[in-house]
Structures are given as structure tokens and as C-alpha cells.
Design a protein around this motif. Sequence first.
Motif, PDB file in Angstrom:
ATOM      1  N   GLU A  29      12.638  48.625 -19.757  1.00 22.63           N
ATOM      2  CA  GLU A  29      12.761  49.605 -20.854  1.00 22.63           C
ATOM      3  C   GLU A  29      13.990  50.231 -21.077  1.00 22.63           C
ATOM      4  O   GLU A  29      14.220  51.192 -20.081  1.00 22.63           O
ATOM      5  N   GLN A  53       4.930  50.097 -12.412  1.00 20.49           N
ATOM      6  CA  GLN A  53       3.715  50.627 -12.340  1.00 20.49           C
ATOM      7  C   GLN A  53       2.920  50.080 -11.191  1.00 20.49           C
ATOM      8  O   GLN A  53       2.671  49.049 -11.206  1.00 20.49           O
ATOM      9  N   TYR A  74       7.088  46.440  -4.875  1.00 26.07           N
ATOM     10  CA  TYR A  74       8.100  47.451  -4.678  1.00 26.07           C
ATOM     11  C   TYR A  74       7.535  48.084  -3.468  1.00 26.07           C
ATOM     12  O   TYR A  74       6.182  48.851  -3.370  1.00 26.07           O
ATOM     13  N   GLN A 114      16.414  50.286 -18.488  1.00 25.79           N
ATOM     14  CA  GLN A 114      16.003  50.811 -16.930  1.00 25.79           C
ATOM     15  C   GLN A 114      14.773  49.892 -16.665  1.00 25.79           C
ATOM     16  O   GLN A 114      13.799  49.790 -17.486  1.00 25.79           O
ATOM     17  N   ARG A 115      14.644  49.450 -15.348  1.00 25.44           N
ATOM     18  CA  ARG A 115      13.718  48.839 -14.779  1.00 25.44           C
ATOM     19  C   ARG A 115      12.382  49.906 -14.437  1.00 25.44           C
ATOM     20  O   ARG A 115      12.776  50.837 -13.588  1.00 25.44           O
ATOM     21  N   LEU A 116      11.403  49.435 -14.939  1.00 27.45           N
ATOM     22  CA  LEU A 116      10.170  50.360 -14.376  1.00 27.45           C
ATOM     23  C   LEU A 116       9.164  49.732 -13.668  1.00 27.45           C
ATOM     24  O   LEU A 116       9.144  48.281 -13.963  1.00 27.45           O
ATOM     25  N   GLU A 133       2.479  57.438 -12.280  1.00 28.99           N
ATOM     26  CA  GLU A 133       3.187  57.179 -13.569  1.00 28.99           C
ATOM     27  C   GLU A 133       4.374  55.813 -12.913  1.00 28.99           C
ATOM     28  O   GLU A 133       4.629  55.888 -11.774  1.00 28.99           O
ATOM     29  N   PRO A 134       4.549  55.204 -14.210  1.00 25.46           N
ATOM     30  CA  PRO A 134       5.806  54.376 -13.853  1.00 25.46           C
ATOM     31  C   PRO A 134       6.857  54.936 -13.026  1.00 25.46           C
ATOM     32  O   PRO A 134       7.398  56.174 -13.427  1.00 25.46           O
ATOM     33  N   ALA A 135       7.575  54.312 -12.163  1.00 22.37           N
ATOM     34  CA  ALA A 135       8.748  54.581 -11.661  1.00 22.37           C
ATOM     35  C   ALA A 135       9.838  54.097 -12.012  1.00 22.37           C
ATOM     36  O   ALA A 135       9.870  52.872 -12.052  1.00 22.37           O
ATOM     37  N   LYS A 136      11.244  54.547 -12.272  1.00 20.81           N
ATOM     38  CA  LYS A 136      12.410  53.873 -12.112  1.00 20.81           C
ATOM     39  C   LYS A 136      12.983  53.262 -10.954  1.00 20.81           C
ATOM     40  O   LYS A 136      12.813  53.849  -9.896  1.00 20.81           O
ATOM     41  N   CYS A 194       6.264  45.333 -13.248  1.00 22.74           N
ATOM     42  CA  CYS A 194       7.522  45.813 -13.690  1.00 22.74           C
ATOM     43  C   CYS A 194       8.077  45.183 -15.162  1.00 22.74           C
ATOM     44  O   CYS A 194       7.606  44.074 -15.219  1.00 22.74           O
ATOM     45  N   TRP A 195       8.894  46.048 -15.583  1.00 28.79           N
ATOM     46  CA  TRP A 195       9.461  45.673 -16.832  1.00 28.79           C
ATOM     47  C   TRP A 195      10.779  46.467 -16.891  1.00 28.79           C
ATOM     48  O   TRP A 195      10.856  47.451 -16.595  1.00 28.79           O
TER      49      TRP A 195
END
Length: 56
Positions: free
Chosen positions: A18, A25, A8, A21-23, A36-39, A15-16
Motif C-alpha cells: 500500500e 496484519q 512475520y 509500503q508493505r503492511l 493494527e496493520p504494521a509496516k 500482507c499487502w
Amino acid sequence: MEPKECFYQEQFGYCWLENSQRLFQAMDVREQPLGEPAKVELGALLFHHDEDEELH
């Protein structure tokens, strides 16, 4: 969804999906989490296997 290797904004990470919503890390060179994981939007991600296909 299992986390997948992806990029990214040229940053390696995982990415995953949840709660619809795609997150993303970000990971450092030792594969330790950065922040922190980002949207993120799906279109902004480059999956690891996509890059391999471009090289062949």
C-alpha cells in the motif's frame, strides 16, 4: 496488491503493498485481526507458499 497469507516473526497474517509500503496484519486462530496493520520489510516476511516449498 491482494492480501497474501504470510508469516512475520512466526505470526500468521496477511500482507499487502500500500503506497509503496508493505503492511502486515496479524490474525488469530479464528482469522480475526490482531491489532493494527504494521509496516514491515519484504525480507522479514515468509510467504505461505515459501514454507510449503521448504517442506517438500
